[in-house]
Design a protein around this motif. Structure first.
Motif, PDB file in Angstrom:
ATOM      1  N   ILE A  89      24.849  -7.478 -10.556  1.00  0.00           N
ATOM      2  CA  ILE A  89      26.040  -7.127  -9.780  1.00  0.00           C
ATOM      3  C   ILE A  89      26.600  -5.783 -10.257  1.00  0.00           C
ATOM      4  O   ILE A  89      26.957  -4.920  -9.448  1.00  0.00           O
ATOM      5  N   ALA A  90      26.650  -5.607 -11.570  1.00  0.00           N
ATOM      6  CA  ALA A  90      27.198  -4.365 -12.129  1.00  0.00           C
ATOM      7  C   ALA A  90      26.366  -3.156 -11.701  1.00  0.00           C
ATOM      8  O   ALA A  90      26.918  -2.109 -11.324  1.00  0.00           O
ATOM      9  N   ARG A  91      25.044  -3.275 -11.738  1.00  0.00           N
ATOM     10  CA  ARG A  91      24.177  -2.159 -11.368  1.00  0.00           C
ATOM     11  C   ARG A  91      24.304  -1.826  -9.883  1.00  0.00           C
ATOM     12  O   ARG A  91      24.392  -0.645  -9.506  1.00  0.00           O
ATOM     13  N   LEU A  92      24.309  -2.847  -9.045  1.00  0.00           N
ATOM     14  CA  LEU A  92      24.394  -2.619  -7.602  1.00  0.00           C
ATOM     15  C   LEU A  92      25.759  -2.047  -7.221  1.00  0.00           C
ATOM     16  O   LEU A  92      25.859  -1.141  -6.383  1.00  0.00           O
ATOM     17  N   CYS A 141      17.612 -15.110  -9.220  1.00  0.00           N
ATOM     18  CA  CYS A 141      18.761 -14.401  -8.671  1.00  0.00           C
ATOM     19  C   CYS A 141      18.406 -13.948  -7.266  1.00  0.00           C
ATOM     20  O   CYS A 141      17.433 -13.211  -7.073  1.00  0.00           O
ATOM     21  N   GLU A 142      19.149 -14.423  -6.288  1.00  0.00           N
ATOM     22  CA  GLU A 142      18.922 -14.047  -4.890  1.00  0.00           C
ATOM     23  C   GLU A 142      19.915 -12.950  -4.497  1.00  0.00           C
ATOM     24  O   GLU A 142      21.120 -13.105  -4.704  1.00  0.00           O
ATOM     25  N   VAL A 143      19.389 -11.885  -3.928  1.00  0.00           N
ATOM     26  CA  VAL A 143      20.228 -10.774  -3.486  1.00  0.00           C
ATOM     27  C   VAL A 143      19.969 -10.538  -2.004  1.00  0.00           C
ATOM     28  O   VAL A 143      18.836 -10.297  -1.595  1.00  0.00           O
ATOM     29  N   THR A 144      21.021 -10.620  -1.193  1.00  0.00           N
ATOM     30  CA  THR A 144      20.911 -10.345   0.239  1.00  0.00           C
ATOM     31  C   THR A 144      21.657  -9.054   0.532  1.00  0.00           C
ATOM     32  O   THR A 144      22.861  -8.938   0.275  1.00  0.00           O
ATOM     33  N   LEU A 145      20.939  -8.067   1.072  1.00  0.00           N
ATOM     34  CA  LEU A 145      21.498  -6.727   1.281  1.00  0.00           C
ATOM     35  C   LEU A 145      22.072  -6.566   2.680  1.00  0.00           C
ATOM     36  O   LEU A 145      21.592  -7.183   3.638  1.00  0.00           O
ATOM     37  N   VAL A 183      26.290  -5.457  -0.640  1.00  0.00           N
ATOM     38  CA  VAL A 183      25.588  -6.735  -0.740  1.00  0.00           C
ATOM     39  C   VAL A 183      26.294  -7.781   0.116  1.00  0.00           C
ATOM     40  O   VAL A 183      27.521  -7.912   0.066  1.00  0.00           O
ATOM     41  N   VAL A 184      25.513  -8.505   0.920  1.00  0.00           N
ATOM     42  CA  VAL A 184      26.056  -9.606   1.723  1.00  0.00           C
ATOM     43  C   VAL A 184      26.295 -10.823   0.846  1.00  0.00           C
ATOM     44  O   VAL A 184      27.306 -11.511   0.955  1.00  0.00           O
ATOM     45  N   ASP A 185      25.329 -11.085  -0.057  1.00  0.00           N
ATOM     46  CA  ASP A 185      25.453 -12.258  -0.925  1.00  0.00           C
ATOM     47  C   ASP A 185      24.580 -12.058  -2.155  1.00  0.00           C
ATOM     48  O   ASP A 185      23.535 -11.407  -2.094  1.00  0.00           O
TER      49      ASP A 185
END
Length: 315
Positions: free
Chosen positions: A283-286, A233-237, A293-295
């Motif tokens: 996604i739910a937690r963030l 899972c990639e997360v971009t902030l 989140v950008v992506d």
């Protein structure tokens, strides 16, 4: 097409005194395929190529090219193979066509046969606009095209490309990739050594990964990536200041790649053992914490990650 492999290696060993460069590797390459031989510096890639090209003799084991032993039938094998090293072996004071002519004469071609072969190679490698230009004045990518064309003057069965895009800019590297793809279409077997994982992923039908003279993985690029484990899972902030908070919120997930200091938008990569369910939970937690989140998304492991996982050097 013959069922005899283009390359067949069995228990190949090469030692330099007390140092073992190859520890008994075995693999085959079918005719017309591109094999990517990967590994960090010192893993045995170039040693493998020099043994197959009859430039060295193995300490033990065997290797055959199109059914012919590289030691017992070395002279015949040299007629079947061609090799380009990491740096173009061209006379920079001569033109592209003159270099092709020199290589042709060195291999016994001449007259109308050599002239016809040069014309074919100029067309095949799109050298028409530079054919009469001095090689020293050409771009790195174009010089490499001329170098590979020179290796094909005698129409080899097997071509060894030892890190052919080393030192090239992205545009020149892409041009060489197109050239290698064309070799496959022409039915030439290619053994490609490289440290560019994207290169192997794009070009190779099969991959052999070496580390410290041993094979640590072999298979198609897709199979190797699948065997690397779960997707990620990639997360971009949007904001670097949220990094610590995100690590806390997603603390139950394994972090496999931390953000780089240079990234304007920090990118964190977590193991996603349950695929899209893991992404949905993230996604739910963030979202619940108000993190911008950008992506965010799911992807399969890259060949780079497989490579690092399997060739990690331990003390």
């Amino acid at each position: 097409m013959s069922t005899v492999p283009a390359i067949e290696i069995s228990g190949l060993v090469k030692k330099y005194g007390e140092v073992t460069a190859l520890g008994g590797i075995s693999f085959e390459v079918a005719r017309g395929e591109v094999l990517g031989l990967l590994g960090p510096n010192g893993s045995g890639k170039t040693t493998t190529v020099t043994l197959l090209a009859t430039l060295q003799r193995p300490t033990a084991g065997s290797a055959r090219i199109c059914g012919h032993d590289v030691v017992a039938e070395a002279a015949l094998v040299r007629e079947l193979v061609s090799l380009t090293g990491q740096y173009a072996a061209l006379d920079e004071g001569l033109s592209a066509v003159e270099n092709l002519a020199v290589f042709g004469r060195l291999t016994g071609l001449g007259g109308k046969h050599l002239k016809a072969r040069i014309a074919e190679l100029v067309e095949q490698f799109d050298l028409g606009t530079v054919r009469d230009r001095r090689v020293g004045a050409l771009s790195g990518g174009m010089r490499r095209r001329v170098d590979i064309a020179s290796a094909l003057v005698t129409r080899p069965e097997v071509l060894f490309l030892d890190e052919p895009t080393t030192g090239l800019d992205p545009r020149s590297r892409a041009a060489v990739w197109d050239t290698v793809a064309g070799l496959r279409e022409a039915g030439i077997t290619v053994l490609l050594t490289t440290q560019y994982l994207e290169e192997a992923d794009r070009l190779a039908d099969h991959i052999v990964m070496l580390n410290r003279g041993e094979i640590v993985a072999a298979g198609t690029p897709g199979r190797l990536k699948k065997e690397a484990g779960a997707a990620v899972c990639e997360v971009t902030l949007a904001h670097r200041s949220d990094t610590a908070r995100v690590l806390e919120l997603l603390g139950g997930l394994e972090l496999v790649e931390a953000p780089e200091e240079s990234q304007a938008h920090p990118r964190l990569v977590f193991r996603a053992p349950h695929g899209m369910t893991t992404v949905a939970e993230a996604i739910a937690r963030l979202d619940g914490a108000g993190i911008e989140v950008v992506d965010i998304g799911l992807r399969q492991p890259s060949l780079d990650e497989v490579f690092l996982q399997l060739t990690e050097v331990t003390p």
